[in-house]
Design a protein around this motif. Structure first.
Motif, PDB file in Angstrom:
ATOM      1  N   ASN A 118       0.811  -1.213   0.000  1.00 39.16           N
ATOM      2  CA  ASN A 118       0.000   0.000   0.000  1.00 39.16           C
ATOM      3  C   ASN A 118       0.853   1.276   0.000  1.00 39.16           C
ATOM      4  O   ASN A 118       0.368   2.360  -0.320  1.00 39.16           O
ATOM      5  N   VAL A 119       2.139   1.140   0.352  1.00 40.05           N
ATOM      6  CA  VAL A 119       3.015   2.310   0.401  1.00 40.05           C
ATOM      7  C   VAL A 119       3.140   2.953  -0.971  1.00 40.05           C
ATOM      8  O   VAL A 119       3.119   4.192  -1.109  1.00 40.05           O
ATOM      9  N   ASP A 120       3.248   2.165  -2.018  1.00 34.98           N
ATOM     10  CA  ASP A 120       3.446   2.704  -3.361  1.00 34.98           C
ATOM     11  C   ASP A 120       2.168   3.222  -3.995  1.00 34.98           C
ATOM     12  O   ASP A 120       2.213   3.758  -5.108  1.00 34.98           O
ATOM     13  N   VAL A 121       1.030   3.068  -3.321  1.00 38.27           N
ATOM     14  CA  VAL A 121      -0.207   3.621  -3.876  1.00 38.27           C
ATOM     15  C   VAL A 121      -0.115   5.146  -3.935  1.00 38.27           C
ATOM     16  O   VAL A 121      -0.561   5.779  -4.898  1.00 38.27           O
ATOM     17  N   ASP A 122       0.473   5.746  -2.934  1.00 38.20           N
ATOM     18  CA  ASP A 122       0.647   7.200  -2.924  1.00 38.20           C
ATOM     19  C   ASP A 122       1.852   7.658  -3.748  1.00 38.20           C
ATOM     20  O   ASP A 122       1.879   8.790  -4.230  1.00 38.20           O
ATOM     21  N   ARG A 123       2.833   6.828  -3.910  1.00 38.77           N
ATOM     22  CA  ARG A 123       4.088   7.263  -4.520  1.00 38.77           C
ATOM     23  C   ARG A 123       4.112   7.102  -6.035  1.00 38.77           C
ATOM     24  O   ARG A 123       4.882   7.766  -6.712  1.00 38.77           O
ATOM     25  N   TYR A 124       3.300   6.197  -6.577  1.00 40.17           N
ATOM     26  CA  TYR A 124       3.306   6.000  -8.036  1.00 40.17           C
ATOM     27  C   TYR A 124       2.678   7.211  -8.725  1.00 40.17           C
ATOM     28  O   TYR A 124       1.627   7.703  -8.300  1.00 40.17           O
ATOM     29  N   TYR A 125       3.324   7.641  -9.835  1.00 37.14           N
ATOM     30  CA  TYR A 125       2.755   8.751 -10.590  1.00 37.14           C
ATOM     31  C   TYR A 125       1.515   8.299 -11.352  1.00 37.14           C
ATOM     32  O   TYR A 125       0.487   8.993 -11.363  1.00 37.14           O
ATOM     33  N   VAL A 126       1.593   7.151 -11.988  1.00 38.55           N
ATOM     34  CA  VAL A 126       0.449   6.555 -12.684  1.00 38.55           C
ATOM     35  C   VAL A 126       0.118   5.250 -11.965  1.00 38.55           C
ATOM     36  O   VAL A 126       0.992   4.401 -11.773  1.00 38.55           O
ATOM     37  N   MET A 127      -1.132   5.103 -11.581  1.00 33.14           N
ATOM     38  CA  MET A 127      -1.526   3.949 -10.793  1.00 33.14           C
ATOM     39  C   MET A 127      -1.362   2.654 -11.584  1.00 33.14           C
ATOM     40  O   MET A 127      -1.761   2.577 -12.745  1.00 33.14           O
ATOM     41  N   ASN A 128      -0.772   1.649 -10.900  1.00 33.31           N
ATOM     42  CA  ASN A 128      -0.545   0.375 -11.576  1.00 33.31           C
ATOM     43  C   ASN A 128      -0.762  -0.774 -10.581  1.00 33.31           C
ATOM     44  O   ASN A 128      -1.786  -0.807  -9.903  1.00 33.31           O
ATOM     45  N   ASN A 129       0.169  -1.662 -10.442  1.00 30.22           N
ATOM     46  CA  ASN A 129       0.003  -2.889  -9.655  1.00 30.22           C
ATOM     47  C   ASN A 129      -0.165  -2.678  -8.152  1.00 30.22           C
ATOM     48  O   ASN A 129      -0.795  -3.520  -7.511  1.00 30.22           O
ATOM     49  N   PRO A 130       0.415  -1.668  -7.507  1.00 33.52           N
ATOM     50  CA  PRO A 130       0.271  -1.561  -6.040  1.00 33.52           C
ATOM     51  C   PRO A 130      -1.174  -1.546  -5.559  1.00 33.52           C
ATOM     52  O   PRO A 130      -1.494  -2.188  -4.543  1.00 33.52           O
ATOM     53  N   ILE A 131      -2.068  -0.858  -6.235  1.00 35.40           N
ATOM     54  CA  ILE A 131      -3.455  -0.828  -5.782  1.00 35.40           C
ATOM     55  C   ILE A 131      -4.106  -2.201  -5.932  1.00 35.40           C
ATOM     56  O   ILE A 131      -4.981  -2.581  -5.133  1.00 35.40           O
ATOM     57  N   ILE A 132      -3.664  -2.972  -6.927  1.00 40.53           N
ATOM     58  CA  ILE A 132      -4.193  -4.332  -7.089  1.00 40.53           C
ATOM     59  C   ILE A 132      -3.699  -5.238  -5.976  1.00 40.53           C
ATOM     60  O   ILE A 132      -4.469  -5.994  -5.376  1.00 40.53           O
ATOM     61  N   PHE A 133      -2.400  -5.154  -5.667  1.00 38.34           N
ATOM     62  CA  PHE A 133      -1.840  -6.014  -4.628  1.00 38.34           C
ATOM     63  C   PHE A 133      -2.459  -5.720  -3.266  1.00 38.34           C
ATOM     64  O   PHE A 133      -2.836  -6.642  -2.524  1.00 38.34           O
ATOM     65  N   THR A 134      -2.553  -4.448  -2.902  1.00 37.40           N
ATOM     66  CA  THR A 134      -3.093  -4.124  -1.580  1.00 37.40           C
ATOM     67  C   THR A 134      -4.558  -4.523  -1.455  1.00 37.40           C
ATOM     68  O   THR A 134      -4.997  -4.989  -0.397  1.00 37.40           O
ATOM     69  N   SER A 135      -5.329  -4.394  -2.533  1.00 37.25           N
ATOM     70  CA  SER A 135      -6.747  -4.791  -2.492  1.00 37.25           C
ATOM     71  C   SER A 135      -6.898  -6.300  -2.477  1.00 37.25           C
ATOM     72  O   SER A 135      -7.736  -6.859  -1.748  1.00 37.25           O
ATOM     73  N   PHE A 136      -6.083  -6.979  -3.271  1.00 41.73           N
ATOM     74  CA  PHE A 136      -6.146  -8.439  -3.357  1.00 41.73           C
ATOM     75  C   PHE A 136      -5.891  -9.070  -1.998  1.00 41.73           C
ATOM     76  O   PHE A 136      -6.663  -9.910  -1.517  1.00 41.73           O
ATOM     77  N   PHE A 137      -4.821  -8.676  -1.332  1.00 45.12           N
ATOM     78  CA  PHE A 137      -4.486  -9.272  -0.037  1.00 45.12           C
ATOM     79  C   PHE A 137      -5.402  -8.763   1.074  1.00 45.12           C
ATOM     80  O   PHE A 137      -5.551  -9.434   2.106  1.00 45.12           O
ATOM     81  N   TRP A 138      -6.006  -7.601   0.876  1.00 46.81           N
ATOM     82  CA  TRP A 138      -6.967  -7.138   1.877  1.00 46.81           C
ATOM     83  C   TRP A 138      -8.195  -8.039   1.901  1.00 46.81           C
ATOM     84  O   TRP A 138      -8.689  -8.409   2.978  1.00 46.81           O
ATOM     85  N   PHE A 139      -8.694  -8.416   0.735  1.00 48.79           N
ATOM     86  CA  PHE A 139      -9.841  -9.316   0.693  1.00 48.79           C
ATOM     87  C   PHE A 139      -9.478 -10.692   1.244  1.00 48.79           C
ATOM     88  O   PHE A 139     -10.296 -11.339   1.924  1.00 48.79           O
ATOM     89  N   LEU A 140      -8.263 -11.169   0.977  1.00 46.61           N
ATOM     90  CA  LEU A 140      -7.834 -12.441   1.569  1.00 46.61           C
ATOM     91  C   LEU A 140      -7.753 -12.338   3.090  1.00 46.61           C
ATOM     92  O   LEU A 140      -8.048 -13.307   3.807  1.00 46.61           O
ATOM     93  N   MET A 141      -7.348 -11.189   3.601  1.00 40.22           N
ATOM     94  CA  MET A 141      -7.290 -10.984   5.039  1.00 40.22           C
ATOM     95  C   MET A 141      -8.684 -11.069   5.653  1.00 40.22           C
ATOM     96  O   MET A 141      -8.863 -11.642   6.742  1.00 40.22           O
ATOM     97  N   GLN A 142      -9.690 -10.509   4.980  1.00 42.21           N
ATOM     98  CA  GLN A 142     -11.061 -10.619   5.478  1.00 42.21           C
ATOM     99  C   GLN A 142     -11.527 -12.074   5.504  1.00 42.21           C
ATOM    100  O   GLN A 142     -12.188 -12.519   6.446  1.00 42.21           O
ATOM    101  N   PHE A 143     -11.148 -12.797   4.494  1.00 37.95           N
ATOM    102  CA  PHE A 143     -11.462 -14.224   4.431  1.00 37.95           C
ATOM    103  C   PHE A 143     -10.843 -14.964   5.619  1.00 37.95           C
ATOM    104  O   PHE A 143     -11.479 -15.819   6.249  1.00 37.95           O
TER     105      PHE A 143
END
Length: 549
Positions: free
Chosen positions: A148-173
């Protein structure tokens, strides 16, 4: 394709001539850019949907080769910005989840240790699963927060938002599964305590047993349905948050589609299953009063405070997952979403559940040790009821039994006890006529046994005395008792060998031939029967060991 048909694209600015364009402080060949389908976007990037480069100072490429290669270019997917509020908060939560992981490993070592023999009915993994899920949840949370750290740092949004969301849903599971395993094992632990005190109190049959077999299958069906509705899908649309148009057309509809909504309600059914499992355990393993009001009150009192906290926090997690499936602004999938809502609804309940589990793990004892304590208390209660007072620990050391004897010593001691072998010969005691114990003047245990008439037995030389008369013996009372038993054993085991007790045949009818001849083994016609010796003519058998018996 015209640039007006591309979301967020703008025309290339004019340059020195028709084949030249100038942007970012540099001049580039417009013909090459058009041939390779490059487009200039409002956010200062140039891309042909395969490659993307920054087109503003100081990251503008210095030259464009005829083959379409930029010199000294900088990729759009570069961490240019410093850590923002979302990234900094994520680092702080990552540290907390790391501490929770260490404490969970300590609790797993404590509660997973075995101190009693394993049982086929209660497996050790049953109590470990809640700690296994805690470890999985901590690991998934760490991956989600640090990507999630690179969500704020990336100039153009790419894989970080996918990774943080993907593992967040697994954490809820995982966190819902943790609560389930904690509640399920609580019922198993109650059953184990009851069965340990009374093996026949809870039978492995009937409706209760079948329900306990089906509840885990029903729970994990809904949890895995939540998993399959969310995880196996295309996540590319989530990263398309590079312009407001992309967010409205691509990212937001993908993050709030029907699959995310249905997955949230599946998780709610799983939460209701946990409530049903808790009620089932209380109904069958706890005593409740008659009447609806009494049953409700007893059920509420039977629920541990730990489960009240876990179930409320788990319900909040389920509600937040349903909320983000309808509200894009609060969703962790939104790179510019509400930071307070994302962390308070997405990570704080999970962290609090881990904290409750950690406190419980440090307070509660190991179940095997608790079972040993309960067995000891039941044994002490039984001893009190029977009036048994156990000897203190120093008793064996005081009596000299603290050293374990070898097998050779044990066998030798048993042989000496059976054979009555005298180990010491104490000095004979002087006779005293005034002794109340008899002519011997010794203790009652050292006197000769009385015969049927109450008088002392005759000496070996007296008339009518048995051929194996009582010898003089000066040993201890225990040795004398052993010797007396050995002398009386032949008469008990072989009555016919005792001269003092005639056989039944002699009592019923006299023999029709000479007794002396029969005893010598001679038949009526005078022939000698040497192969059939008479029993009454044999000396009394002396038993030396239990093998002779």
């Amino acid at each position: 394709m015209s640039s007006s048909h591309i979301w967020g694209s703008i025309p290339f600015p004019p340059g020195d001539n028709d084949t030249d364009t100038a942007f970012g402080g540099g001049h580039f060949n417009l013909t090459v850019l058009n041939e390779l389908d490059y487009h200039l976007f409002e956010n200062g990037t140039v891309s042909n949907f395969t490659k993307c480069f920054l087109a503003f100072q100081p990251y503008t490429p210095t030259y464009l080769f005829p083959n379409g290669t930029f010199q000294n270019h900088t990729s759009c997917y570069t961490a240019l910005y410093p850590i923002g509020v979302r990234s900094g908060t994520g680092i702080g939560f990552g540290v907390l989840f790391g501490i929770a992981l260490i404490l969970t490993l300590v609790n797993l070592r404590k509660h997973g240790a075995l101190y009693v023999e394993r049982s086929k009915r209660f497996f050790p993994i049953s109590r470990r699963w809640q700690w296994y899920w805690s470890i999985i949840v901590c690991g998934l949370a760490l991956v989600s927060l640090f990507t999630n750290v690179d969500v704020d740092r990336y100039y153009v949004m790419n894989n970080p938002i996918i990774f943080t969301s993907f593992f967040w849903f697994l954490m809820q599971f995982g966190i819902i599964s943790l609560v389930w395993e904690a509640v399920r094992h609580w019922g198993s632990w109650n059953e184990r305590q009851i069965v340990d005190a009374n093996p026949y109190a809870v039978r492995q049959e009937g409706r209760r047993y079948n329900t306990e077999l089906l509840l885990p299958i029903f729970f994990y069906f809904w949890v895995w349905l939540n998993f399959f509705l969310i995880i196996p899908r295309s996540w590319t649309s989530i990263q398309l948050q590079r312009s407001p148009e992309q967010i409205l057309i691509r990212a937001k509809p993908a993050a709030t589609d029907g699959r995310f909504k249905a997955a949230g309600f599946c998780l709610f059914v799983a939460w209701l299953t946990i409530i049903g499992s808790l009620a089932h355990s209380i109904k069958h393993l706890h005593t409740r009063r008659d009447g609806a009001v009494g049953k409700v009150m007893d059920t509420c009192r039977s629920v541990p405070i730990r489960f009240v906290l876990l179930l409320l926090l788990a319900l909040f997690i389920v509600a937040f997952q349903i909320l983000v499936a309808f509200q894009w602004d609060y969703s962790p999938l939104n790179a510019k979403g509400n930071v307070v809502a994302i962390y308070m609804g997405g990570y704080v309940p999970t962290l609090l559940i881990l904290a409750v589990q950690t406190v419980y793990g440090f307070i509660a004892p190991n179940e095997d040790l608790e079972l040993i304590r309960q067995r000891r208390e039941r044994g002490e209660e039984t001893n009190r009821e029977l009036g048994i007072v156990p000897k203190p620990s120093w008793w064996s050391r005081l009596r000299g039994n603290n050293q374990p004897a070898s097998m050779r010593d044990i066998v030798a001691r048993n042989v000496n006890e059976i054979s009555g072998k005298q180990r010491t010969a104490p000095a004979p005691q002087p006779a005293s006529d005034a002794s109340p114990t008899g002519p011997g003047g010794g203790d009652v245990e050292l006197t000769e046994p009385l015969n049927k008439s109450g008088s002392q037995p005759m000496s070996p030389g007296a008339e009518g005395a048995p051929p194996y008369g009582t010898p003089s013996y000066g040993g201890s009372s225990e040795q004398r008792r052993t010797e007396r038993t050995m002398r009386q054993a032949p008469g008990i085991l072989f009555p016919a060998s005792d001269p003092a007790s005639p056989s039944r045949a002699e009592e019923e009818a006299p023999p029709s031939y000479d007794e002396s001849t029969a005893r010598r083994g001679v038949s009526r016609n005078g022939s000698e029967r040497g192969t059939t010796p008479s029993i009454s003519n044999q000396p009394p058998q002396q038993i030396r060991s239990m093998l002779d018996v």
